[in-house]
Design an enzyme around this catalytic site. Sequence first.
Site, PDB file in Angstrom:
ATOM      1  N   GLN A   1       2.145  -6.388  -3.424  1.00  0.00           N
ATOM      2  CA  GLN A   1       2.609  -6.240  -1.669  1.00  0.00           C
ATOM      3  C   GLN A   1       3.886  -5.188  -1.447  1.00  0.00           C
ATOM      4  OE1 GLN A   1       1.520  -9.004  -3.580  1.00  0.00           O
ATOM      5  NE2 GLN A   1      -1.034  -8.954  -2.681  1.00  0.00           N
TER       6      GLN A   1
ATOM      7  N   ARG B   1       2.096 -29.355  -6.122  1.00  0.00           N
ATOM      8  CA  ARG B   1       1.762 -29.725  -7.846  1.00  0.00           C
ATOM      9  C   ARG B   1       0.832 -29.562  -8.163  1.00  0.00           C
ATOM     10  NH1 ARG B   1       7.826 -32.510  -7.377  1.00  0.00           N
ATOM     11  NH2 ARG B   1       6.285 -32.881  -4.856  1.00  0.00           N
TER      12      ARG B   1
ATOM     13  N   ASP C   1       0.219  -1.242  -0.029  1.00  0.00           N
ATOM     14  CA  ASP C   1      -0.325   0.075  -0.333  1.00  0.00           C
ATOM     15  C   ASP C   1       0.626   1.284  -0.034  1.00  0.00           C
ATOM     16  OD1 ASP C   1      -2.434  -1.901  -0.060  1.00  0.00           O
ATOM     17  OD2 ASP C   1      -2.078  -1.677   2.310  1.00  0.00           O
TER      18      ASP C   1
ATOM     19  N   GLY D   1      -4.796  -4.754  -3.607  1.00  0.00           N
ATOM     20  CA  GLY D   1      -5.498  -3.138  -4.157  1.00  0.00           C
ATOM     21  C   GLY D   1      -4.814  -1.832  -4.514  1.00  0.00           C
ATOM     22  N   HIS D   2      -4.696  -1.617  -5.897  1.00  0.00           N
ATOM     23  CA  HIS D   2      -3.686  -0.415  -6.985  1.00  0.00           C
ATOM     24  C   HIS D   2      -5.262   0.957  -7.065  1.00  0.00           C
ATOM     25  CE1 HIS D   2      -0.542  -3.545  -7.192  1.00  0.00           C
ATOM     26  NE2 HIS D   2      -0.701  -3.999  -5.575  1.00  0.00           N
TER      27      HIS D   2
ATOM     28  N   LYS E   1       1.633   1.915  -5.168  1.00  0.00           N
ATOM     29  CA  LYS E   1       2.685   1.820  -6.439  1.00  0.00           C
ATOM     30  C   LYS E   1       1.202   1.026  -7.899  1.00  0.00           C
ATOM     31  CE  LYS E   1       2.086  -2.816  -4.374  1.00  0.00           C
ATOM     32  NZ  LYS E   1       1.783  -1.955  -2.850  1.00  0.00           N
ATOM     33  N   GLY E   2       0.222   1.522  -7.539  1.00  0.00           N
ATOM     34  CA  GLY E   2      -0.882   1.984  -8.861  1.00  0.00           C
ATOM     35  C   GLY E   2      -1.112   3.128  -9.021  1.00  0.00           C
TER      36      GLY E   2
HETATM   37  P1  GDP Z   1      -1.107   0.268  -3.639  1.00  0.00           P
HETATM   38  O1  GDP Z   1      -1.800  -0.902  -2.662  1.00  0.00           O
HETATM   39  O2  GDP Z   1       0.702   0.296  -3.348  1.00  0.00           O
HETATM   40  O3  GDP Z   1      -1.325   0.801  -4.733  1.00  0.00           O
HETATM   41  O4  GDP Z   1      -1.861   1.351  -2.627  1.00  0.00           O
HETATM   42  P2  GDP Z   1      -2.975   1.137  -2.521  1.00  0.00           P
HETATM   43  O5  GDP Z   1      -3.803   2.514  -3.716  1.00  0.00           O
HETATM   44  O6  GDP Z   1      -3.380  -0.003  -1.719  1.00  0.00           O
HETATM   45  O7  GDP Z   1      -2.589   3.071  -1.538  1.00  0.00           O
HETATM   46  C1  GDP Z   1      -2.323   4.109  -1.104  1.00  0.00           C
HETATM   47  C2  GDP Z   1      -3.673   5.103  -1.294  1.00  0.00           C
HETATM   48  O8  GDP Z   1      -2.463   6.187  -1.144  1.00  0.00           O
HETATM   49  C3  GDP Z   1      -4.697   5.113  -2.197  1.00  0.00           C
HETATM   50  O9  GDP Z   1      -5.865   5.482  -1.661  1.00  0.00           O
HETATM   51  C4  GDP Z   1      -3.429   5.836  -3.439  1.00  0.00           C
HETATM   52  O10 GDP Z   1      -5.333   6.628  -3.599  1.00  0.00           O
HETATM   53  C5  GDP Z   1      -3.907   6.823  -2.302  1.00  0.00           C
HETATM   54  N1  GDP Z   1      -1.982   8.075  -2.739  1.00  0.00           N
HETATM   55  C6  GDP Z   1      -1.030   7.989  -2.794  1.00  0.00           C
HETATM   56  N2  GDP Z   1      -0.431   8.277  -3.418  1.00  0.00           N
HETATM   57  C7  GDP Z   1      -0.537   9.527  -2.357  1.00  0.00           C
HETATM   58  C8  GDP Z   1       0.478  10.777  -2.156  1.00  0.00           C
HETATM   59  O11 GDP Z   1       1.001  11.154  -2.862  1.00  0.00           O
HETATM   60  N3  GDP Z   1      -0.798  11.406  -1.939  1.00  0.00           N
HETATM   61  C9  GDP Z   1      -2.587  11.468  -0.472  1.00  0.00           C
HETATM   62  N4  GDP Z   1      -2.889  12.188   0.067  1.00  0.00           N
HETATM   63  N5  GDP Z   1      -3.051  10.168  -1.034  1.00  0.00           N
HETATM   64  C10 GDP Z   1      -1.696   9.359  -1.902  1.00  0.00           C
HETATM   65  P1  IMO Z   2      -0.416  -4.104  -2.303  1.00  0.00           P
HETATM   66  O1  IMO Z   2      -0.843  -4.962  -3.357  1.00  0.00           O
HETATM   67  C1  IMO Z   2      -0.921  -4.985   2.477  1.00  0.00           C
HETATM   68  C2  IMO Z   2      -1.147  -8.544   3.865  1.00  0.00           C
HETATM   69  C3  IMO Z   2      -2.347  -9.198   4.527  1.00  0.00           C
HETATM   70  C4  IMO Z   2      -1.842  -9.972   5.346  1.00  0.00           C
HETATM   71  C5  IMO Z   2      -0.459 -11.014   4.038  1.00  0.00           C
HETATM   72  C6  IMO Z   2      -0.940 -12.028   4.325  1.00  0.00           C
HETATM   73  O2  IMO Z   2      -1.893  -3.634  -1.874  1.00  0.00           O
HETATM   74  O3  IMO Z   2       0.314  -3.286  -1.765  1.00  0.00           O
HETATM   75  P2  IMO Z   2      -2.677 -12.149   1.708  1.00  0.00           P
HETATM   76  O4  IMO Z   2      -4.231 -12.722   1.951  1.00  0.00           O
HETATM   77  O5  IMO Z   2      -1.532 -12.540   1.006  1.00  0.00           O
HETATM   78  O6  IMO Z   2      -2.220 -14.299   2.297  1.00  0.00           O
HETATM   79  O7  IMO Z   2      -2.160 -12.073   3.669  1.00  0.00           O
HETATM   80  O8  IMO Z   2      -0.251  -9.899   3.636  1.00  0.00           O
HETATM   81  N1  IMO Z   2      -1.559  -8.442   2.450  1.00  0.00           N
HETATM   82  C7  IMO Z   2      -0.996  -6.863   2.325  1.00  0.00           C
HETATM   83  N2  IMO Z   2      -0.662  -5.978   2.659  1.00  0.00           N
HETATM   84  N3  IMO Z   2      -1.309  -4.272   0.897  1.00  0.00           N
HETATM   85  C8  IMO Z   2      -1.196  -5.198   0.291  1.00  0.00           C
HETATM   86  O9  IMO Z   2      -1.229  -5.308  -1.197  1.00  0.00           O
HETATM   87  C9  IMO Z   2      -1.654  -6.857   0.548  1.00  0.00           C
HETATM   88  N4  IMO Z   2      -1.584  -8.176   0.265  1.00  0.00           N
HETATM   89  C10 IMO Z   2      -1.702  -9.178   1.007  1.00  0.00           C
HETATM   90  O10 IMO Z   2      -3.112  -8.348   5.536  1.00  0.00           O
HETATM   91  O11 IMO Z   2      -0.822  -9.166   6.774  1.00  0.00           O
HETATM   92 MG    MG Z   3      -2.716  -1.570  -2.208  1.00  0.00          MG
END
Ligand code: GDP
Ligand code: IMO
Ligand code: MG
Length: 430
Positions: A224, A143, A13, A40-41, A16-17
């Site tokens: 992740q 496997r 989180d 979740g990106h 990356k998205g």
């Molecule tokens: P990912 O899993 O790495 O793609 O990240 P997520 O989407 O799960 O979480 C990142 C959150 O931060 C999302 O709600 C984005 O819209 C938000 N976000 C990303 N970059 C920024 C930033 O520079 N500032 C703020 N305020 N929010 C951001």
């Molecule tokens: P993105 O790509 C944050 C965490 C789960 C849990 C552990 C194992 O959005 O950054 P799993 O369901 O993969 O077996 O869970 O990994 N986890 C993440 N935490 N961002 C993610 O993805 C995650 N994907 C899995 O919360 O602690």
């Molecule tokens: Mg995420």
Amino acid sequence: MANIVIIGTQWGDEGKGKVVDLLAEHADVVIRFQGGNNAGHTMVVDGEQFISHLVPSGILQGKTCVIGNGLVVDPEVLIEELDYLAENGIDVGPDKIKISEKAHVIMPYHKAVDHAREKMKGDKKIGTTGRGIGPCYEDKATRRGIRFVELTDPELFLEKLTPILDEKNFYLKNYLSADTLEQEPIIDAYTRHAERLAPHVTNVSVAVCNAAKEGGQLLFEGAQGTHLDIDHGTYPFVTSSNTVAGNACCGTGIGPTNISGVIGIVKAYTTRVGQGPFPSELFDAVGDRIQKVGAEFGATTGRRRRCGWLDTVIVRNSVRLNGLTGVAITKLDVLGGLDGLKICTGYRVSGDTMSDFPASLKVLGACEPIYETLPGWSEDISEIRSFGELPENTRNYLNRVEELLETPIDIISVGPGRDETIVLKNPFTR
Ligand code: GDP
Ligand code: IMO
Ligand code: MG
């Protein structure tokens, strides 16, 4: 030509998205290489938000998007995403979305086992996303997984499903005390999914390598984060795949010589969802403020993310593990208004200083973060589009982070929107 890998440096989180969506403008093909719909990106374009769990984040830029062999794919979730994108006028035809014939399929029993195991573990649970990720990778390693090549061949599918469902039902009923699953409804649903997805299923290694040969630029989208990596993360509080940049090759079917750069995404503070160690975690009003201002709720499960200060021990670990050529700092705007900003520069354990990340969770649990404190800034930086215009304290913070990481900051994100970004160096035009 450049082929770039994007990975998370912390516990997921990191944003990356957003960065993949931004850089996809310069790429021809965007490839997910591991994980599944535990990811979740989030992309925000013209004020509209889209959260992707499986489809690569290059889709809003109209790029060819590839799901590599390293993924575990829940076909129902993928179909929902494709339908949603199509309803919003985005081309998700077989030329735009390709799925590896070798990617593994998440089955209903994987989700059932994931849930039942977590329930059984009680307060010793991992805190998984409950999407069946671990159990599916487990079947891959032992496997007996079902890949898209089998899913899309009715005879092979049945041949694989019958014995494994027997075994899973025995385990669900007798060990996990959970409900068993019937075969017929699974066959019905997965036959429909197979028919729907079959046109997208292809040899991804060939498709991606041909695109590169023809001069296309590749963008690999990690899911992740490095500290959730099955080998290098805080095991067992990790996910079940390799999240580090090296897996972009294994999870796609390309050789390491094809990669020209690796950008690590670094959130300006640290978050974690689920259980597991987190040395710089905050349990005070500052942590609550970061959580609120940063809207730190899981994009997949909606869980409140744990928040803490930036930990450069873990990010330095990521610099080495991924061979980072540059970093993107995200969510810098969220730190605005805090009096002093702490950065963890090392750990203290039993009176000794430790600058490297320990493998033992026992040692990690005993680690006290060593902080240095920098002055904060009160200005809203979300409208700023050049480094020079940032407040002096913001620039000082970034310079110190760069120094501690010994890696250039190429991108600074000051808001969730695609345009809320300062690009100092575009990795595709280096
Ligand atoms: P990912 O899993 O790495 O793609 O990240 P997520 O989407 O799960 O979480 C990142 C959150 O931060 C999302 O709600 C984005 O819209 C938000 N976000 C990303 N970059 C920024 C930033 O520079 N500032 C703020 N305020 N929010 C951001
Ligand atoms: P993105 O790509 C944050 C965490 C789960 C849990 C552990 C194992 O959005 O950054 P799993 O369901 O993969 O077996 O869970 O990994 N986890 C993440 N935490 N961002 C993610 O993805 C995650 N994907 C899995 O919360 O602690
Ligand atoms: Mg995420």
